[in-house]
Design a protein around this motif. Structure first.
Motif, PDB file in Angstrom:
ATOM      1  N   ASP A 193      53.233   4.854  36.307  1.00 13.11           N
ATOM      2  CA  ASP A 193      52.471   6.075  36.608  1.00 13.11           C
ATOM      3  C   ASP A 193      52.981   7.228  35.734  1.00 13.11           C
ATOM      4  OD1 ASP A 193      50.680   7.805  37.922  1.00 13.11           O
ATOM      5  OD2 ASP A 193      52.183   8.367  39.406  1.00 13.11           O
ATOM      6  N   HIS A 197      50.994   9.367  32.930  1.00 14.70           N
ATOM      7  CA  HIS A 197      50.925  10.841  32.890  1.00 14.70           C
ATOM      8  C   HIS A 197      51.198  11.349  31.478  1.00 14.70           C
ATOM      9  CE1 HIS A 197      52.058  11.014  37.436  1.00 14.70           C
ATOM     10  NE2 HIS A 197      50.798  10.718  37.253  1.00 14.70           N
ATOM     11  N   HIS A 262      43.338   8.260  35.484  1.00 15.76           N
ATOM     12  CA  HIS A 262      43.502   8.902  36.791  1.00 15.76           C
ATOM     13  C   HIS A 262      42.168   9.178  37.473  1.00 15.76           C
ATOM     14  CE1 HIS A 262      47.768   9.187  36.099  1.00 15.76           C
ATOM     15  NE2 HIS A 262      47.912   9.595  37.346  1.00 15.76           N
ATOM     16  N   HIS A 276      49.003   4.196  44.106  1.00 20.98           N
ATOM     17  CA  HIS A 276      48.549   4.987  42.960  1.00 20.98           C
ATOM     18  C   HIS A 276      49.044   4.415  41.623  1.00 20.98           C
ATOM     19  CE1 HIS A 276      47.591   8.540  40.596  1.00 20.98           C
ATOM     20  NE2 HIS A 276      48.862   8.644  40.227  1.00 20.98           N
ATOM     21  N   ASN A 280      46.773   2.742  38.516  1.00 19.58           N
ATOM     22  CA  ASN A 280      46.828   3.284  37.155  1.00 19.58           C
ATOM     23  C   ASN A 280      47.243   2.220  36.149  1.00 19.58           C
ATOM     24  OD1 ASN A 280      46.116   5.994  37.491  1.00 19.58           O
ATOM     25  ND2 ASN A 280      48.147   6.520  38.211  1.00 19.58           N
TER      26      ASN A 280
HETATM   27 ZN   LIG Z   1      49.617   9.621  38.611  1.00 21.85          ZN
END
Ligand SMILES: [Zn+2]
Length: 381
Positions: A193, A197, A262, A276, A280
């Motif tokens: 994750d 990002h 996202h 989450h 992703n």
């Molecule tokens: Zn995230």
């Protein structure tokens, strides 16, 4: 160069053992703390550890330890009621992204009233919120430095985003010693994750030289340490690099936003409760392949941060990055497809509809219509 503004309106304290500074930081915010955390950290004694430190310094402590993965509007309501009943002055958000998302939402509704759903979108938070000390125990969402709170509204199977720079916690304490007990699966999902990002912020159409600097350092730290950290979470050097990497990634995406990964992962989590980071990670190779058409040279840089062996300019093609990310997912034990993660196809149309509502679609390097999103869901399936 694209014009940009930037500020990091926050105090960041990093280093092994830095948690011991919590009472001194707490005293700057009041005499009564309210800890928001999850049941696992409560059982592990991590909540008690923080409580003891604060109480020893004369700070009164109450706690809410029922945050769940993909936290709900109801959880925010319960935590806000408990916060108001306690009469606390400030919040200590302890854990991964979920307690921090809840803490930010509580910080808003406890101060301004109503439901968090009324603050959905950008710029709806009227002013400063209840001050928060954020202490991440995963690396990570970067939520300790971001301007976002993401809360699941089960009444419409939707993950709503509240976006305001007022949500940024007043203090972040980054102590790698808190990361050493994470299970390998959590370390892998949270680590990917953080990588997403950095990657999405880096190739976003809203990227600036400042966010690029943050994103590149994040990619370097995460790309160079994610394998070592997942292999052995007790490796505090690797844990610390991951923690600082996810912090930089969080700062990068607070300003450059994210992208299709996202935008599309939130509906996957809202409909199927997939964590989450896992959602992703599964979507990442498919969307990196889709975005290759828009690559302006950053793909080779990302590849060189993530790969054990760098690629020369003459030999690099964008498909090498897609393949490298698939290989990384497989090494870290991430499911190879949405199907493997328990997702079914019949809700793809509604999910694509929801994904299109995300502001992240607008900054994805390759423009996307609903049909593109639908195709990408089927491809990742
Ligand atoms: Zn995230």
């Amino acid at each position: 160069m694209k014009p940009f503004t930037f500020s990091v309106p926050q105090n960041i304290i990093a280093g092994k053992g830095s948690l011991k500074q919590l009472p001194d930081i707490g005293k700057k915010l009041g005499t009564h703390a309210f800890i928001i955390s999850g049941p696992h950290l409560n059982q592990m004694g991590v909540v008690k550890g923080c409580t003891d430190k604060l109480e020893a310094a004369g700070i009164q402590v109450d706690a809410f330890t029922q945050t769940e993965g993909n936290p709900s509007v109801e959880t925010v309501d319960k935590a806000a009621a408990a916060f108001l009943a306690s009469g606390a002055d400030f919040i200590v958000a302890l854990g991964g992204g979920s307690p921090m998302d809840v803490a930010k939402a509580v910080g808003v509704v406890a101060k301004y009233g109503g439901s968090i759903t009324e603050y959905e979108g950008g710029g709806k938070v009227p002013g400063d919120i209840i001050p928060i000390i954020a202490i991440p125990t995963t690396a990570g969402t970067g939520s300790e430095v971001t301007a976002f709170s993401v809360i699941t509204d089960h009444s419409r199977n939707y993950k709503l985003t509240v976006f305001s720079y007022k949500l940024i916690p007043a203090y972040a304490i980054l102590d790698a010693e808190l990361l050493t007990t994470a299970p390998a699966s959590v370390a892998a999902a949270c680590g990917i994750d953080a990588l997403v990002h950095a990657l999405e912020a880096y190739i976003s159409t809203d990227a600036s030289p400042f966010s690029d600097a943050m994103a590149e350092k994040a990619l370097e730290l995460i790309g160079g340490n994610i394998r070592k950290y997942v292999a052995n979470r007790a490796n505090t050097e690797a844990a610390e690099a991951m923690l600082i990497g996810s912090l930089f990634a969080g700062i990068a995406f607070s300003w450059a936003r994210l992208g299709n990964v996202h935008a599309m992962s939130h509906p996957v989590s809202a409909y199927f409760n997939v964590p989450h980071g896992v959602a992703n990670a599964i979507l990442l190779p498919t969307i990196v392949e889709y975005n290759a058409l828009a690559d302006d040279g950053k793909y080779r840089k990302i590849y060189n941060y993530v790969s054990e062996i760098p690629a020369a300019e003459e030999t690099f093609v964008p498909s090498m990055l897609t393949e490298k990310l698939k290989e990384l997912n497989a090494m870290l034990g991430i499911p190879a497809s949405l199907r493997e993660a328990g997702v079914t196809e019949e809700t793809f149309d509604a999910m694509a509809e929801d994904a299109m509502k995300s502001g992240n679609i607008l900054v994805n390097p390759r423009a996307s219509k609903k049909q593109d999103i639908l195709n990408l869901y089927h491809k990742a399936f």
